[in-house]
Motif scaffolding. Structure first.
Motif, short mmCIF file in Angstrom:
data_model
loop_
_atom_site.label_atom_id
_atom_site.label_comp_id
_atom_site.label_asym_id
_atom_site.label_seq_id
_atom_site.Cartn_x
_atom_site.Cartn_y
_atom_site.Cartn_z
N GLN A 240 9.82 -3.25 -3.46
CA GLN A 240 9.21 -2.11 -4.11
C GLN A 240 9.17 -2.34 -5.61
OE1 GLN A 240 7.86 0.46 -2.28
NE2 GLN A 240 8.35 -1.00 -0.66
N THR B 24 7.77 -1.23 -9.63
CA THR B 24 7.60 -0.03 -10.44
C THR B 24 6.25 -0.10 -11.14
OG1 THR B 24 9.96 0.17 -10.81
CG2 THR B 24 8.51 1.30 -12.37
N PRO B 25 5.35 0.88 -10.89
CA PRO B 25 4.05 0.85 -11.56
C PRO B 25 4.21 0.84 -13.07
CG PRO B 25 4.06 2.48 -9.79
CD PRO B 25 5.48 2.03 -9.97
N ALA C 172 -2.25 4.16 -9.57
CA ALA C 172 -0.88 3.70 -9.44
C ALA C 172 -0.34 3.73 -8.02
CB ALA C 172 0.03 4.54 -10.32
N HIS C 173 -0.83 4.62 -7.20
CA HIS C 173 -0.14 4.83 -5.93
C HIS C 173 -0.97 4.56 -4.68
CE1 HIS C 173 3.09 6.46 -8.28
NE2 HIS C 173 2.29 7.35 -8.83
N ARG D 158 -4.14 -2.31 -11.28
CA ARG D 158 -2.87 -1.75 -10.83
C ARG D 158 -1.80 -2.83 -10.92
NH1 ARG D 158 0.05 -0.92 -5.81
NH2 ARG D 158 1.10 1.11 -5.82
N GLU E 125 2.42 -3.57 -10.71
CA GLU E 125 3.77 -3.12 -10.38
C GLU E 125 4.77 -4.17 -10.87
OE1 GLU E 125 4.09 -1.36 -6.19
OE2 GLU E 125 2.25 -2.56 -6.13
#
Length: 749
Positions: free
Chosen positions: A112, A114-115, A161-162, A532, A534
């Motif tokens: 995972q 982080t944006p 972002a998501h 985008r 991350e």
């Protein structure tokens, strides 16, 4: 040809065949012996890797392999995969069958990130709501006026972002031809141990002056030799090593230690007999020597000097007895002599020395521009007691240096071919950034970096995240290209092959890579639409200016020589000044490259035994070729303890230069808005970019970007104003490059 000649030719062919047969047998024997030794070596590596304190770099040096090769044989010595659920390390791509049967598990294991914050508001010319803060850009990143304003940064829009791209739109590494998976920093304490300085290893100002070496300049085609004593013409025969050494030392004093070849590259004389240029060079370097001469095997701290086999600019090193050492080099390392005679080339070196002497009273021109550049930089380290970094710049751990070596590429080289561009294009224009790297040296990372994991980055405020991305930094990120993206790629990604890079551009594609802060910033706030990004992991350095004084002095020397080349009346002096200015550029360019500290490769040759038995080669070397009388070896000396190893500086400059190839400010302003005018590939129409070559863009349109001759300005270097066939190979590209430069020269006359 008559029948008699044909029959005689057949007899000659049979003779050659009979000569080849025993050599093939010798080579097969050598190869079998080599394979056996390699197998024994690999077994020994695996055996030694079981030792608790085994280190990949130590094994690599002893085995003559790279660290990556060692980790492949002994995975336990490489970065360890983190526990399931870790946010730091991306998983290796699965095969198609594994993805089909294990898709749920793979989704659980995916790290995972982080944006990154949306930097478009910071980059926009909207009225700021607070005064500018203290965030300054790294390298040539353009500081937004309100980057540190509490109101200047906005939250990342949900659709950027998501929202993940559809699975069908995401090209995985396996689907793209088994791209390399770049290394990651181990999770937890294992990774934390990487973040340290090497003990007792710092970059300090030297307390000695380099030794001068008497040098002569030789045109191997004409035989003209220019030295301190004057000009003579030598009979070089076929310009073999033996003929050059014999002729030169029959003419000049024995104290001469360096012979620069200015033209007629003798190492390419028999190139048509070899498949590769490098093979022709190796054959020339390892040819017979005059009596008493041998390949240099020891000089100072280099206990196995050997030759440097380069396809165009090789370096040969020989010695006569214990004390006379000689090297033959190409001036092509410094500049393209472009037919200049040895007298002009010698004058160019004299001008170069004088231009540098104004800034470095103890300057010595060493054999190559990279050696000279690093030596000059070392003499800019603060000498004043109490000054910051006066005790020296610390060298990072072997692990961090190895990570940067594997994940920080150099200049962008890309040829864009149909169907991405039309098969025929309306024109061809080359735009090259002048003295580009000097634009990106005003700030660099110093000291031991701080680790910035995904969790640590997420814990920062948006203002702090923005500041971190503008600082000297190197990031592991997962990137998604916007679905409707129609321009060139922005961020580098690993491609098949060692240290090969490409630039994904396909809309919706997701990939994991490493990139510098300058490029990450551009991806987030480019002039078209944000990507985008991350954050998975990162290295964050303290800001410093270790390269600034060195770079500014070289810039001033370069400008002085360029001015002289434009103003002096004598044609020979004008040409020498121009070549000297190109020499300064090479010192800067290759001087930055030498901070990257690549593993050092040396080569040499040994004579075959009387019965073709395998000769003895140096420890850690491997065989690379065989002739009828010699075998050639190559030795990887690894990274070593180099007090001037700072790959973080080279990586930062390269990242900023690649970003500026796409978008950068010019020195001019828009007359309507008053904002700086921008230049770069992203400011040209989509589909108009044909190629990138380090600091140059090749386009189908002719932009009117302002040029003032300052570092980083785009200079129109070639132009073809009529329809062309789009190049699809390097040879076609270089043909058009040459034609474009010729056409522009004719246009200017």
């Amino acid at each position: 040809m008559d029948s008699r000649t044909y029959t005689a030719g057949l007899a000659e062919l049979r003779t050659v065949r009979d000569q080849i047969k025993p050599l093939d047998k010798q080579l097969a024997k050598l190869q079998a012996e080599r394979d056996k030794l390699r197998h024994a070596r690999d077994e020994k590596i695996q055996e030694l890797s079981a030792y608790g304190n085994a280190k990949a770099d130590r094994l690599a040096t002893s085995a003559g392999l790279s660290v990556i090769d060692i980790v492949t044989l002994a995975p336990s010595l490489g970065p360890q995969s983190p526990a399931e659920g870790s946010v730091d390390t991306p998983q290796a791509p699965a095969t198609a069958e594994q993805r089909e049967s294990q898709e749920p598990a793979e989704k659980l294991k995916e790290p995972q990130g982080t944006p990154a914050p949306d930097l478009r508001a910071a980059a926009a010319p909207a009225e700021p709501t607070a005064a500018a803060g203290n965030a300054r850009p790294a390298q040539d990143q353009e500081p937004p006026e309100d980057a540190d304003s509490e109101d200047g940064a906005t939250s990342v829009p949900a659709d950027v972002a998501h929202s993940p791209a559809p699975a069908a739109d995401i090209a995985t590494a396996a689907e793209q031809g088994e791209e390399r998976v770049l290394p990651s920093i181990p999770d937890g304490a294992a990774g934390d141990r990487w973040f340290r300085a090497e003990p007792d290893l710092v970059s300090q100002r030297p307390n000695f002056r380099q030794a001068d070496r008497q040098t002569v300049f030789l045109d191997a085609a004409s035989g003209v030799l220019v030295s301190r004593g004057g000009t003579v013409r030598l009979d070089l025969g076929r310009a073999s090593v033996a003929e050059i050494l014999t002729a030169v030392y029959a003419t000049v004093p024995a104290e001469v230690e360096r012979i620069y070849i200015t033209g007629g590259d003798p190492w390419h004389r028999d190139a048509e007999r070899h498949q590769w240029k490098k093979d022709a060079v190796a054959a020339w370097l390892n040819g017979p020597l005059p009596e008493g001469w041998q390949v240099e095997s020891s000089r100072g701290k280099d206990r196995m000097a050997g030759h440097l086999v380069h396809p165009n600019n090789p370096v040969g090193r020989w010695q006569f007895g214990p004390n006379r050492h000689t090297e033959i080099r190409s001036v092509g390392e410094w500049f393209d002599a472009d037919g200049a005679d040895p007298g002009i080339v010698r004058e160019a070196f004299r001008m170069l020395w004088h231009a540098l002497h104004k800034h470095w009273p103890d300057v010595v021109l060493m054999g190559s521009p990279s050696q000279t550049g690093r030596d000059l930089w070392s003499r800019t380290i603060p000498a004043k007691t109490g000054a910051k970094w006066a005790e020296g710049y610390p060298v990072m751990s072997q692990e961090i240096r190895g990570l940067l070596h594997a994940t920080a590429g150099q200049g962008r080289t890309e040829l864009i071919t149909p169907p991405r561009v039309p098969e025929r294009v309306p024109g061809w224009y080359e735009l090259d950034r002048t003295f580009a790297y000097a634009k990106h040296t005003w700030t660099s990372g110093v000291g031991v970096p701080q680790r910035m994991t995904a969790a640590a980055f997420a814990a920062l405020s948006e203002k702090e995240q923005t500041s971190a991305l503008f600082a000297p930094s190197h990031w592991q990120v997962r990137v998604t290209v916007p679905r409707d993206w129609d321009h060139v790629g922005i961020l580098p990604a690993p491609a098949p092959g060692e240290r090969a890079w490409h630039y994904p551009y396909e809309g919706g594609r997701t990939f994991t890579t490493w990139a510098g802060g300058a490029e990450i910033n551009l991806a987030l706030r480019n002039p078209l639409q944000p990507w985008r990004v991350e954050v998975l992991d990162g290295l964050l350095w303290e800001k410093g200016d270790p390269l600034k004084g060195w770079s500014n002095s070289l810039k001033e020397a370069w400008q002085a020589l360029r001015a002289r080349a434009e103003l002096v009346g004598d044609e020979r002096q004008r040409r020498a000044a121009f070549l000297a200015s190109r020499g300064v550029r090479s010192i800067h360019l290759y001087g930055i490259g030498t901070f990257a500290q690549r593993p050092r490769i040396t080569t040499g040759s040994v004579e075959l035994g009387a019965n073709g038995e395998t000769p003895e080669i140096p420890d850690g070397a491997r065989l690379t070729g065989s002739s009828g009388t010699h075998v050639t070896w190559e030795r990887n000396a690894g990274f070593g303890r180099d007090q001037y190893a700072h790959p973080e500086w080279a990586a930062g400059v390269w990242s900023a230069a690649r970003a500026s190839l796409l978008s950068t400010r010019t020195g001019a302003k828009d007359p309507d808005s008053g904002q700086p005018l921008k230049a770069g590939a992203l400011h040209l129409p989509a589909g108009s970019i044909l190629a990138f070559r380090t600091d140059a863009i090749y386009s189908t349109v002719r932009p009117q970007w302002p040029y003032a001759g300052e570092p980083g300005d785009y200079l129109l270097k070639g132009a073809l104003d009529w329809e062309q066939q789009t190049p699809t190979s390097d040879s076609e590209f270089f043909d058009l490059q040459g034609l474009g430069r010729q056409a522009l020269t004719a246009e200017d006359q």
